[in-house]
Structure formats: C-alpha cells, structure tokens
Write a protein that holds these residues in place. Structure first.
Motif, PDB file in Angstrom:
ATOM      1  N   GLY A  97       3.015  14.357  -8.435  1.00  0.00           N
ATOM      2  CA  GLY A  97       1.560  14.348  -8.488  1.00  0.00           C
ATOM      3  C   GLY A  97       1.003  12.953  -8.302  1.00  0.00           C
ATOM      4  O   GLY A  97       0.036  12.741  -7.566  1.00  0.00           O
ATOM      5  N   MET A  98       1.640  11.963  -8.937  1.00  0.00           N
ATOM      6  CA  MET A  98       1.170  10.588  -8.794  1.00  0.00           C
ATOM      7  C   MET A  98       1.335  10.108  -7.363  1.00  0.00           C
ATOM      8  O   MET A  98       0.491   9.410  -6.811  1.00  0.00           O
ATOM      9  N   LEU A  99       2.447  10.515  -6.771  1.00  0.00           N
ATOM     10  CA  LEU A  99       2.685  10.181  -5.374  1.00  0.00           C
ATOM     11  C   LEU A  99       1.587  10.777  -4.497  1.00  0.00           C
ATOM     12  O   LEU A  99       1.042  10.114  -3.608  1.00  0.00           O
ATOM     13  N   LEU A 100       1.256  12.026  -4.754  1.00  0.00           N
ATOM     14  CA  LEU A 100       0.198  12.685  -3.992  1.00  0.00           C
ATOM     15  C   LEU A 100      -1.110  11.929  -4.146  1.00  0.00           C
ATOM     16  O   LEU A 100      -1.863  11.767  -3.186  1.00  0.00           O
ATOM     17  N   PHE A 101      -1.361  11.456  -5.358  1.00  0.00           N
ATOM     18  CA  PHE A 101      -2.611  10.729  -5.561  1.00  0.00           C
ATOM     19  C   PHE A 101      -2.648   9.472  -4.702  1.00  0.00           C
ATOM     20  O   PHE A 101      -3.635   9.192  -4.026  1.00  0.00           O
ATOM     21  N   ALA A 129       5.684  -1.293   4.885  1.00  0.00           N
ATOM     22  CA  ALA A 129       5.132   0.003   5.298  1.00  0.00           C
ATOM     23  C   ALA A 129       3.651   0.089   4.938  1.00  0.00           C
ATOM     24  O   ALA A 129       2.831   0.518   5.748  1.00  0.00           O
ATOM     25  N   ALA A 130       3.327  -0.371   3.717  1.00  0.00           N
ATOM     26  CA  ALA A 130       1.934  -0.315   3.291  1.00  0.00           C
ATOM     27  C   ALA A 130       1.072  -1.202   4.175  1.00  0.00           C
ATOM     28  O   ALA A 130      -0.002  -0.809   4.635  1.00  0.00           O
ATOM     29  N   LEU A 131       1.553  -2.418   4.465  1.00  0.00           N
ATOM     30  CA  LEU A 131       0.793  -3.345   5.300  1.00  0.00           C
ATOM     31  C   LEU A 131       0.609  -2.783   6.703  1.00  0.00           C
ATOM     32  O   LEU A 131      -0.477  -2.853   7.290  1.00  0.00           O
ATOM     33  N   PHE A 132       1.666  -2.199   7.246  1.00  0.00           N
ATOM     34  CA  PHE A 132       1.611  -1.651   8.587  1.00  0.00           C
ATOM     35  C   PHE A 132       0.574  -0.528   8.670  1.00  0.00           C
ATOM     36  O   PHE A 132      -0.278  -0.501   9.569  1.00  0.00           O
ATOM     37  N   ALA A 133       0.618   0.383   7.683  1.00  0.00           N
ATOM     38  CA  ALA A 133      -0.336   1.486   7.697  1.00  0.00           C
ATOM     39  C   ALA A 133      -1.763   0.977   7.545  1.00  0.00           C
ATOM     40  O   ALA A 133      -2.690   1.473   8.195  1.00  0.00           O
ATOM     41  N   ALA A 134      -1.934  -0.065   6.704  1.00  0.00           N
ATOM     42  CA  ALA A 134      -3.272  -0.624   6.524  1.00  0.00           C
ATOM     43  C   ALA A 134      -3.779  -1.219   7.832  1.00  0.00           C
ATOM     44  O   ALA A 134      -4.934  -1.020   8.226  1.00  0.00           O
ATOM     45  N   ALA A 135      -2.884  -1.956   8.529  1.00  0.00           N
ATOM     46  CA  ALA A 135      -3.288  -2.569   9.797  1.00  0.00           C
ATOM     47  C   ALA A 135      -3.649  -1.487  10.813  1.00  0.00           C
ATOM     48  O   ALA A 135      -4.667  -1.568  11.517  1.00  0.00           O
ATOM     49  N   LEU A 136      -2.822  -0.458  10.861  1.00  0.00           N
ATOM     50  CA  LEU A 136      -3.078   0.653  11.785  1.00  0.00           C
ATOM     51  C   LEU A 136      -4.430   1.296  11.475  1.00  0.00           C
ATOM     52  O   LEU A 136      -5.243   1.561  12.375  1.00  0.00           O
ATOM     53  N   GLY A 137      -4.667   1.533  10.176  1.00  0.00           N
ATOM     54  CA  GLY A 137      -5.932   2.134   9.776  1.00  0.00           C
ATOM     55  C   GLY A 137      -7.105   1.257  10.152  1.00  0.00           C
ATOM     56  O   GLY A 137      -8.116   1.728  10.667  1.00  0.00           O
ATOM     57  N   PHE A 138      -6.952  -0.049   9.955  1.00  0.00           N
ATOM     58  CA  PHE A 138      -8.036  -0.978  10.256  1.00  0.00           C
ATOM     59  C   PHE A 138      -8.368  -0.952  11.748  1.00  0.00           C
ATOM     60  O   PHE A 138      -9.530  -0.823  12.150  1.00  0.00           O
ATOM     61  N   LEU A 163       1.990   3.379   1.768  1.00  0.00           N
ATOM     62  CA  LEU A 163       2.834   3.121   0.594  1.00  0.00           C
ATOM     63  C   LEU A 163       3.366   4.440   0.040  1.00  0.00           C
ATOM     64  O   LEU A 163       4.561   4.585  -0.240  1.00  0.00           O
ATOM     65  N   GLY A 164       2.454   5.402  -0.099  1.00  0.00           N
ATOM     66  CA  GLY A 164       2.870   6.708  -0.619  1.00  0.00           C
ATOM     67  C   GLY A 164       3.898   7.362   0.286  1.00  0.00           C
ATOM     68  O   GLY A 164       4.866   7.952  -0.181  1.00  0.00           O
ATOM     69  N   GLY A 165       3.666   7.261   1.607  1.00  0.00           N
ATOM     70  CA  GLY A 165       4.612   7.854   2.547  1.00  0.00           C
ATOM     71  C   GLY A 165       5.988   7.230   2.412  1.00  0.00           C
ATOM     72  O   GLY A 165       7.005   7.926   2.418  1.00  0.00           O
ATOM     73  N   ALA A 166       6.018   5.892   2.250  1.00  0.00           N
ATOM     74  CA  ALA A 166       7.301   5.206   2.130  1.00  0.00           C
ATOM     75  C   ALA A 166       8.002   5.570   0.824  1.00  0.00           C
ATOM     76  O   ALA A 166       9.194   5.868   0.800  1.00  0.00           O
ATOM     77  N   LEU A 167       7.233   5.580  -0.261  1.00  0.00           N
ATOM     78  CA  LEU A 167       7.842   5.926  -1.558  1.00  0.00           C
ATOM     79  C   LEU A 167       8.263   7.395  -1.578  1.00  0.00           C
ATOM     80  O   LEU A 167       9.172   7.775  -2.308  1.00  0.00           O
TER      81      LEU A 167
END
Lengths: 286, 315
Positions: A12-16, A65-74, A200-204
């Motif tokens: 559940g926390m991961l989903l959040f 992974a988190a940084l990459f996804a953030a950059a992609l989103g940006f 981050l969630g996807g990686a974890l």
C-alpha cells in the motif's frame, strides 16, 4: 494474519509513492493523466538495467531511477502535457493512452516482454522472526522508506512556502496568479516531482509488484483508485486509500485467490458511487 | 457540399463494400471483421460523438453481446437473428442498469466507473471459466442457417454479407435516430448541458437512453463477431478494444456516422497491412497517432476532407 497485514501495508505504501504524483495532476490540475504509470515503468526499467547490466549498487540505482523519471516527466510536461491543460477530457485521455502505448512499445522493443527480475542486496534479503509473526526485511525497508517520504511530503505541503503556494494554486489558480504566484512553474515542478516519485516507486516495486511492458496499464486502475478514493486536497487521504487498497489487495490474493482482481474493481466502483469526491472530501464539488 | 455529391459519396461508400465482395474474395473474413468493428465504433459514436459522454469501458458491452450470443449458441440455440437480439438485449439491460451508476457524480467519476465496470466484467469472464471458457475462450459455438437458408461457409461469404447487412440496417436506424428530436437533444447536451436543462430537456433521461442504445448497438456488434467467428475469447472485453475504438472514432471524425465507419476501415486495413511487422511497431505508431490527434485537435479525416472541400468549393 499479521504477516499478511504487514505485506499489505508495504505494498500500500508503495502504491502511494507511485500514485501521489497523479493525485496532483488528476485531482489538482484536473488533467486525466492515464500515463502516470509509464513514469513508474521508466524508473523501474532504468533501475533494472543499472543493477543487472552495469553492476550499480541498489541504493544509487533506485535514486538514479527517481531522477530519470523526474527528468522525463519535466521534459514531457514542458513539451507535450502543457498543450493539453484546459482541453476537454477526451483529448487528455487520448493523449495519455497514446503516451502509454508509445512508451510500452519502446520498452518492449528494447527489453523484451518478459518479467524483469532483480537480485536484492544481501542486507535486504531474508526475514525477521518475531515468534508470533515473520516480516520480510525488504518489506520493512519499504515501509520505512515510504513512511519517511509520506512524512516529508506532508510536512513539505503544510510547512514550506512551496507547499503553501501549491495549495493556493490548486484552490484557485486565477487568484493565485493574480497574487504573483508563478502557477505554471509550480505545476511544472510538481509534475516532475510526482513523476520522480513514480519512478522511485517503480524501482522499489520491481520486487513486489513486478515489472513488464504492461505495467502502466495493469496498475492504472490502482492509481486511479488511490486518487479517486483518497481525494486530492491532502496527502493523508490518498495515503489512507493506498494503505486500504494494499491491504485489501494482498488479503484478497492470499485468502480468496479464485476471485482475484475482481475485489479491487468492485471496491473501486462501490467507493466511487458512495463517495464520489473522495474519502475525506471536504464536500466542495468542482 | 451539394446534396447530389453527398448522395454520390454515400453510394460510393456502400458500393465499395459490395465491390469488395467480388474483388477481394480471399479477404472476406477480414472484411466481415471490419464491418463488425465499424458497427462497434458507430455505437461509440452515438455516445461519445453525439452525446459527448466519454467512456473508457465500451468494450464491456461488446464483450457482453459476444458472450451472450456465443453461450446461447453453445447451449444449443444457434438461430442467428434471435442470437443477435439476445446479445443486444443483454448488453442493453446491463447498460440500463449501470447507466445511473455511470452518470452519478462528475465527468471524471463517470470515466473511472466505466473503466471499473469493464475491468470487473473482464475479471468475471476470466474467473467464470465454467460458463465462458475463461482464458481458453468459448468453444463449441455452432450456428444454424440464417433464415434456415444461408449456411455459414468456410470462405466467409455468408459471414460478410450478414455482417454488412446488419451494419447497413443499423446505420439507417442510427441515421434516423440522430436526426430525430432525440438526436438533436443529444447534440444540445453535448454543446451545453445547463442550457438544455434550462430549456426543459430531461437531460438525465436522455443520457440514460443513449447509453442504453449505445450498449445495445455494441452488443449486436459483439454478437456478430461471436457468430461469424464461432468463437469468443477474453480479448472481446480487453481495455485495448475500448481504447482502439476511441482512436478509430477520433481518426474518422466524431459526431458523424460515416466518420465512425471510415475510421474503423482505415484503422483495420492499416492494422492488417502492418501486422506482418512486429506488434510493438504497430502499437508504437498507434500511440503516436493518438498523441498527434489529441494535440492537433479533432474532426478526423472527415473534418479534414470537409475543410479541403470547402476551400476547393470557395475558389
């Protein structure tokens, strides 16, 4: 029994963490972003590649992974998403489904359609035995990390200047703009932050939720439930919704496997009908 | 566009179908599929294009119709026409029952409830393997002759003519419906819902009616697929089917019956032509097309053609 509960809380926390970015885009900016899971998928795959092919340690890989996804989103927010703000929902639905298709196809082409597996570092493997229950070390790690993120987000939204401006922009974008708050930039930064958290969630979650090119579609409903049920005004609402969802999902799979995902979909439809504006909604409908 | 030109284009459209029967005998099964999908997109057009209600779960009704007709035939009643009606009735009933749920709450809630209901049905069909065959698909569907005369043959001749006839008849009916006061009310609701309420139109009742009607149409399309292929797989309820139908509709042009059918034809032909390449490749370009259409705005091919014609005529 308690083990199931702990596993449920962990997922559940991961989903959040995966879904909280969506609660900003969907709930606050009123943008139907069905592609949110794609950012989680992007983060997950980057983590897998770094771990398995380049031998990067686990923690740096997850951070990357988190940084990459953030950059992609940006980048996507700047180039594509912003053109569709304020358009009607059909355009947004088409656009984001298209984005999911493109990203899934690219991932499928690069990495193949099979499930990706990772080996956790030794210090995250194994289980602790408390006598009355056993807890997977990785599950405990997830709960600790995600719990810290939830706390940070909540404090960030309530205590910091950025949080105050975001809340203002969300409550009434026109007035906020009139007060000199750079609404567009705040939304852009928030979008990137949400995408990064999804990454981050996807990686974890590779170890818990699995990862393959259908990830964005498979979990789209889960994310939508978290947002729809949790409401958009707080961090706490989606968090409770995600916990509930995680526990119900894990318990359902554990005790009544023959029913499967049916429970989740039913729960979503029923909750949406009973509480169309979220569990903790303030009652103000938009 | 003058009335004569309009009529000529329509005649060309339906004549093209008839010509395809003689010109492309080896493609008849594909052509039958195209007619069926065109009917499905037509049903979506009634709901999305005319009434302006966006749904993400229209495959639910397609699948319901397919399973209803398929199971009926499997259980020993293989009469096609009554099978179609049965498929339509089941889909319409579920549409009527779920319409109040879907129309409750806002736009966004409706979107998610349609999605949720479609997912529920998919899971239900997956789990109830004793009834639906589950992931293996529904086998043993045996159809009788149409009107006791035409048998479903191996080459798909009957299947094609049957599907095309149903498409044509239902197109005529849809044309009647959208030009009736009811259809005008739907367009009004799409344009400005509040104003229609102020004018005294029972908006909710109209939306429930069109939702049910659209469900029935989709159910017939599904039933046609089940009868002509004599097989039903879980794929009929897949999310992809709903998304693809939306794409076809937008590609062809929303709020126009010919747009819906043209979109389906172009999509299906392109899909067939590109299916020799890798499936990822196909999905990639579908995604690109969706993004481009969403950003560049709607109107689709018919809108584009209309603009070109207007320029051409203006000169």
């Amino acid at each position: 029994m308690l083990t199931v509960l702990v596993d449920g809380v962990a997922s559940g926390m991961l989903l959040f963490v995966l879904a909280c970015g969506l609660s900003v885009t969907l709930g606050l900016m009123n943008f139907v972003n069905l592609a949110h899971g794609a950012f989680g998928m992007a983060g997950g795959y980057l983590c897998v590649v770094l771990l398995n092919q380049h031998g990067v340690p686990f923690i740096p890989a997850v951070a990357a992974a988190a940084l990459f996804a953030a950059a992609l989103g940006f980048v996507l927010e700047r180039t594509l998403y912003r053109q569709l703000y304020g358009r009607d929902h059909l355009d947004q639905v088409l656009f984001s489904i298209g984005l999911v298709f493109v990203m899934s196809a690219v991932v499928d082409w690069l990495m193949g359609a099979r499930q990706q597996l990772i080996t956790l570092p030794a210090w995250l493997q194994g289980r602790w035995d408390f006598g009355f229950m056993t807890v997977g070390v990785y599950r405990a790690f997830l709960i600790a990390v995600c719990g810290a993120i939830v706390l940070a987000l909540h404090l960030g939204l309530v205590r910091t200047r950025f949080g105050a401006r975001l809340r203002a922009a969300v409550d009434d974008a026109v007035v906020a703009r009139g007060l000199g708050i750079p609404v567009t930039r705040i939304f852009g930064v928030t979008f990137a932050l949400g995408s990064g958290l999804a990454g981050l969630g996807g990686a974890l979650g590779v170890e818990v939720l699995g990862l393959d090119p259908t990830f964005p579609l498979k979990f789209m409903v889960y994310f939508l439930i978290v947002v729809a049920v949790g409401g958009a005004n707080t961090i706490v609402g989606p968090f409770l919704a995600a916990l509930l969802l995680g526990v119900v999902d894990v318990a359902g799979k554990y005790y009544v496997p023959q029913v499967g995902a049916f429970v989740i979909y039913t729960a979503m439809v029923v909750l949406l009908l009973v509480k169309p504006h979220g569990l903790l909604a303030r009652g103000a409908a938009r | 566009m003058s009335a004569a030109l309009r009529f000529a284009l329509q005649a060309l459209f339906w004549g093209g179908w008839a010509g395809a029967y003689f010109a492309l005998p080896e493609y008849l099964p594909l052509l039958a599929q195209i007619a069926i999908i065109a009917l499905f997109v037509l049903s979506l057009d009634l709901l999305v294009g005319y009434a302006g209600f966006v749904t993400l779960g229209h495959a639910a009704f397609f699948g319901l119709g397919a399973y209803a007709a398929g199971i009926l035939a499997q259980q020993g009643w293989g009469e096609p026409i009554s099978g179609l009606l049965f498929g339509a009735a089941v889909a319409a009933l579920v549409g009527l029952l779920t319409a109040p749920l879907v129309l409750r709450g806002g736009d966004l809630t409706g979107l998610m409830v349609t999605l949720g209901i479609a997912m529920m049905l998919f899971e239900a069909a997956n789990r109830m393997a004793w009834l639906t065959g589950g992931a293996d698909g529904l086998q043993g569907v045996e159809m009788w002759e149409i009107f006791g005369v035409w048998r479903f043959d191996l080459f798909g001749r009957t299947a094609f003519v049957y599907s095309l006839t149903v498409l044509f008849l239902l197109y005529l009916l849809a044309r009647l419906i959208v030009s009736s006061p009811f259809g005008l009310a739907l367009r009004g609701i799409k344009g400005n819902r509040r104003r229609m309420e102020a004018l005294g139109t029972p908006v909710r009742a109209r939306l429930v009616a069109v939702y049910t009607l659209s469900a029935a149409y989709a159910g017939i399309a599904g039933a046609l697929l089940a009868q002509t292929t004599q097989f039903v797989s879980l794929d009929v309820l897949d999310f992809h089917r709903s998304a693809d139908a939306l794409l076809m509709l937008v590609l062809g042009g929303m709020g126009s019956l010919y747009g819906a059918m043209l979109g389906a034809i172009v999509f299906m032909v392109a899909h067939h032509a590109l299916s020799e390449l890798t499936p990822q490749f196909w999905q990639f370009w579908i995604g690109i097309a969706l993004i481009a259409l969403a950003i560049a705005g709607r109107g689709g091919m018919l809108g584009l053609a209309g603009r070109l014609l207007a320029r051409w005529g203006g000169r």
